[in-house]
Design an enzyme around this catalytic site. Structure first.
Site, mmCIF file in Angstrom:
data_model
loop_
_atom_site.group_PDB
_atom_site.id
_atom_site.type_symbol
_atom_site.label_atom_id
_atom_site.label_comp_id
_atom_site.label_asym_id
_atom_site.label_seq_id
_atom_site.Cartn_x
_atom_site.Cartn_y
_atom_site.Cartn_z
ATOM 1 N N HIS A 1 13.865 3.609 -0.129
ATOM 2 C CA HIS A 1 13.452 2.137 -0.275
ATOM 3 C C HIS A 1 14.301 1.145 -0.700
ATOM 4 C CE1 HIS A 1 9.817 4.396 0.977
ATOM 5 N NE2 HIS A 1 8.981 3.357 0.906
ATOM 6 N N HIS B 1 15.370 -1.300 1.584
ATOM 7 C CA HIS B 1 14.929 -2.651 1.414
ATOM 8 C C HIS B 1 15.894 -3.782 1.554
ATOM 9 C CE1 HIS B 1 13.744 -6.068 -1.028
ATOM 10 N NE2 HIS B 1 12.383 -6.013 -0.451
ATOM 11 N N LYS C 1 -2.196 1.216 -3.919
ATOM 12 C CA LYS C 1 -1.338 0.308 -4.223
ATOM 13 C C LYS C 1 -1.875 -0.861 -3.095
ATOM 14 C CE LYS C 1 3.070 1.755 -6.059
ATOM 15 N NZ LYS C 1 4.517 2.014 -5.647
ATOM 16 N N GLU D 1 8.362 8.518 6.739
ATOM 17 C CA GLU D 1 7.702 8.600 5.433
ATOM 18 C C GLU D 1 7.197 10.168 5.298
ATOM 19 O OE1 GLU D 1 7.635 6.261 3.087
ATOM 20 O OE2 GLU D 1 7.709 4.361 4.211
ATOM 21 N N LYS E 1 1.377 13.328 -1.613
ATOM 22 C CA LYS E 1 0.990 11.979 -2.480
ATOM 23 C C LYS E 1 -0.218 11.992 -3.313
ATOM 24 C CE LYS E 1 0.975 7.070 -1.860
ATOM 25 N NZ LYS E 1 1.271 6.074 -1.286
ATOM 26 N N ARG F 1 5.701 8.867 -9.697
ATOM 27 C CA ARG F 1 5.474 8.170 -8.582
ATOM 28 C C ARG F 1 6.539 7.379 -8.075
ATOM 29 N NH1 ARG F 1 -0.178 4.937 -7.213
ATOM 30 N NH2 ARG F 1 0.728 4.090 -5.089
ATOM 31 N N GLU G 1 2.550 4.345 -11.864
ATOM 32 C CA GLU G 1 3.899 4.533 -11.734
ATOM 33 C C GLU G 1 4.603 4.084 -13.035
ATOM 34 O OE1 GLU G 1 5.391 3.246 -7.986
ATOM 35 O OE2 GLU G 1 7.401 2.532 -8.738
ATOM 36 N N ARG H 1 -14.761 -8.991 -9.027
ATOM 37 C CA ARG H 1 -13.977 -8.342 -9.997
ATOM 38 C C ARG H 1 -13.864 -6.873 -9.331
ATOM 39 N NH1 ARG H 1 -17.015 -11.125 -14.063
ATOM 40 N NH2 ARG H 1 -15.339 -13.060 -14.834
ATOM 41 N N HIS I 1 9.875 -1.441 8.665
ATOM 42 C CA HIS I 1 9.822 -0.830 7.642
ATOM 43 C C HIS I 1 10.444 0.634 7.394
ATOM 44 C CE1 HIS I 1 8.942 0.065 3.218
ATOM 45 N NE2 HIS I 1 7.914 0.996 3.715
ATOM 46 N N ASN J 1 9.372 6.312 -3.789
ATOM 47 C CA ASN J 1 10.480 5.099 -3.400
ATOM 48 C C ASN J 1 11.681 5.794 -2.780
ATOM 49 O OD1 ASN J 1 8.457 3.259 -4.049
ATOM 50 N ND2 ASN J 1 9.226 3.277 -6.127
#
Ligand code: NAD
Ligand code: GLY
Length: 377
Positions: A258, A262, A152, A194, A236, A251, A246, A130, A276, A255
């Site tokens: 992105h 994407h 993340k 980035e 960040k 946050r 987010e 856990r 990416h 993106n």
């Protein structure tokens, strides 16, 4: 491998998340001190380390040496490199490896590698017992400035990228810019997108710094790399501390580029045609030009962004990508974006360099028409 760098020019940045704050340490040569850095987090002499074959070939001997100097032994799992490793199959392999290693909740596993290893191992750590500890040792520029910080974690499924995952913060991040010496230059450039992103979000001075120092950074200048990583991580860390999960929209600023990126990655089949960071670079140019078209930002700002990315060898136009589709098809990819919210897709647009904001009223028909023009540019 000779010890080329010593950890003198250091930066330590606190990521102030509720309940479990942690440090990101950044220094050329830090990998040589990894054993001593992880020692306080380790309760047994055998430490699980997960990496990929490319990273193992370059850095495993060095890591074994430094663990040994601290009285520790690396217990290694070496996985195939590449995005396909972020899968159910390899998630199960990492989980089984950690359970076989009898890892306990307060133990740690080291994730040594790029965003693929960091995301995969972080996700495995979120579920074993856990939730056990993990230490990020990012070895790509993208991972050092972005994915290793903020918690993340995810894998990909047949339905799409990063669709299954968890928020699970590492207990420590050790970023050594010298490990980038063995990274292919295409990956360095992609990670650099980035870096530029942080300037475009809310720090026009940092974007100007990038214009001055980006080419040296790409060429291998260690001081420029260290500064860029430290400034990016500081940005960040600030954003993650403000909105860890987010939920408030802060946050989501991370993106930037992105959504367009994407769609381009989806159209190119998430393949080596467009990795990416290259998609993010193009996505930021498209977000800027779309902002101009919406009357939000001066055209000269958008072209300044495109010119800078182009100057470091990143693509700044989609016309030559040979996408074989129209704007509508690209916009359709966006409908499958995981950022979809109650049937609308939030877009990150700009009022200027360093003035990114979340727009919730963008018409995908306008986006499709804009992309048709960009494809014909
Ligand atoms: P990656 O992990 O696949 O690494 C790129 C390539 O470089 C791989 O072939 C790897 O083996 C190799 N490599 C890594 N370090 C090396 C080194 N020092 N020397 C030589 N080769 C080395 O890719 P990436 O760009 O680091 O990460 C991309 C992943 O990160 C994607 O899956 C993306 O979804 C994820 N990501 C996550 C976040 C987050 O917040 N969690 C943010 C951005 C991206
Ligand atoms: N890379 C996006 C985030 O961490 O939120």
């Amino acid at each position: 491998m000779a010890l080329t760098y010593t950890a003198t020019a250091t930066a330590t940045i606190a990521v102030d998340v509720a309940g479990a704050p942690y440090e990101v340490r950044i220094a050329p040569g830090l990998i040589n001190e990894l054993g001593h850095a992880v020692r306080p987090f380790v309760r047994r002499n055998s430490v699980p380390v997960v990496t990929d074959e490319h990273v193992a070939a370059q850095w495993r001997a060095r890591v074994d040496q430094t663990l040994s100097a601290a009285g520790l032994t690396g217990h290694w799992l070496v996985l195939p490199p590449g995005e396909a490793t972020k899968s159910w199959t390899f998630l199960a392999e990492v989980v089984d490896f950690l359970i076989a290693a009898e890892i306990e909740r307060r133990d740690v596993v080291i994730a040594l590698g790029g965003g693929v290893i960091g995301d995969l191992v972080g996700f495995a750590a979120s579920m074993v017992k856990r939730g056990c500890g993990f230490i990020q040792v990012p070895t790509t520029l993208l991972a050092q400035v972005d994915s290793s910080v903020g918690g993340k974690t995810a894998i990909n499924t047949s339905a799409g990228k990063n669709l299954v995952g968890a928020f699970h913060q590492p207990v420590l991040v050790l970023a050594d810019p010298a490990t980038l010496d063995t990274l292919p230059s295409r990956e360095v450039r992609a990670g650099y997108a980035e870096v530029v992103k942080y300037g475009l979000i809310d720090d026009a001075d940092f974007f100007a710094w990038c214009e001055q120092n980006g080419p040296a950074l790409i060429a291998g200048d260690m001081a420029a790399r260290t500064t860029a990583i430290a400034r990016s991580v500081a940005a960040k860390a600030r954003i993650v501390a403000a909105d860890e999960r987010e939920t408030t929209g802060v946050r989501a600023l991370l993106n930037l580029g992105h959504t367009f990126g994407h769609a381009l990655e989806a159209q190119t089949g998430f393949s080596d045609r467009l990795i990416h960071g290259e998609g993010v670079a193009l996505g930021m140019v498209l977000a800027a030009r779309f902002s101009v078209r919406q009357g939000l930002m001066h055209g000269q700002d958008a072209e300044r962004i495109a010119a800078h990315l182009h100057s470091v060898g990143l693509r700044s136009s989609i016309a030559t990508l040979d996408l074989g589709c129209d704007g509508r098809r690209l916009a359709d990819h966006m409908l499958h974006d995981k950022k979809m919210d109650a049937g609308t897709l939030p877009f990150l647009l700009m009022r200027g360099i360093g003035q990114t904001f979340l727009a919730r009223d963008v018409d995908l028909g306008d986006v499709a028409a804009f992309l048709d023009d960009e494809l014909a540019r």
